[in-house]
Scaffold this active site. Structure first.
Site, short mmCIF file in Angstrom:
data_model
loop_
_atom_site.label_atom_id
_atom_site.label_comp_id
_atom_site.label_asym_id
_atom_site.label_seq_id
_atom_site.Cartn_x
_atom_site.Cartn_y
_atom_site.Cartn_z
CG ASP A 59 -2.16 1.10 1.42
OD1 ASP A 59 -1.90 1.87 -0.07
OD2 ASP A 59 -2.44 1.60 2.32
CG ASP A 62 1.36 8.89 -7.03
OD1 ASP A 62 0.16 7.22 -7.02
OD2 ASP A 62 0.44 10.31 -6.48
#
Length: 186
Positions: A59, A62
């Site tokens: 998780d 970017d």
């Protein structure tokens, strides 16, 4: 049925902020099965034993700055190494509308490591993310296929746990990709 969940977070301030501002989500941070480690995830995976995880969920933010290393062939090879024979890696894989160059590169990388047949894209619509359309990947080390699942069992699980979003239909629909996404990753 989980024995242990290992969460590796590089920044302890994220944990503090989550507890303070997202208490309903952060409540799971007190679960007895959670092994919370404040460290660099790349370093942690590199040091982990072969085939020591059934599932790895990345998780990340970017692919810029500190998270850039989480998007490299070397990191994904390390993740594949620590996965059990039928292990699965799940990641966020950017927006196919917002950053299509990176989106394509990510899938090329996953397929280079896990094989074309073992990498599946799925979508979710998250209004606060750029374009609202966001992609995720399901990459399996073995023969696991996200579309070969027990729909009745998934539906019963969703009902039993009063899930507000997930159900068997959503599961199947998430992997049904728009034509432009299929073309981008084919």
């Amino acid at each position: 049925s989980l024995d242990e969940v290992v969460m590796v977070e590089i920044d302890d301030k994220v944990i503090e902020a989550s507890k303070k501002h997202l208490p309903s989500i952060a409540a799971a941070l007190d679960n007895d099965k959670l092994n919370l480690i404040i460290d660099d995830g790349i370093k942690y995976v590199k040091a982990a034993a072969d085939e020591s995880f059934d599932l790895v969920i990345v998780d990340s933010t970017d692919p810029i700055g500190p998270a850039e290393g989480l998007f490299t062939v070397d990191f994904y090879k390390e993740v594949q190494r620590v996965l059990s024979q039928d292990g699965i890696m799940v990641t966020q894989s950017e927006s196919p509308r917002f950053n299509n160059k990176v989106f394509k590169e990510i899938y090329e990388t996953y397929r280079g490591v896990f094989g074309v047949e073992n990498v599946h894209c799925y979508l979710a619509y998250i209004p606060t993310y750029p374009t609202g359309m966001w992609s995720f990947s399901y990459s399996s080390k073995g023969q696991a296929d996200p579309l070969k699942f027990d729909a009745e069992k998934a539906e019963a699980f969703a009902i039993k746990h009063e899930l507000q979003y997930y159900n068997a239909g959503i599961h199947q629909a998430a992997f049904s990709l728009p034509s432009f996404v299929k073309e981008m990753i084919s």
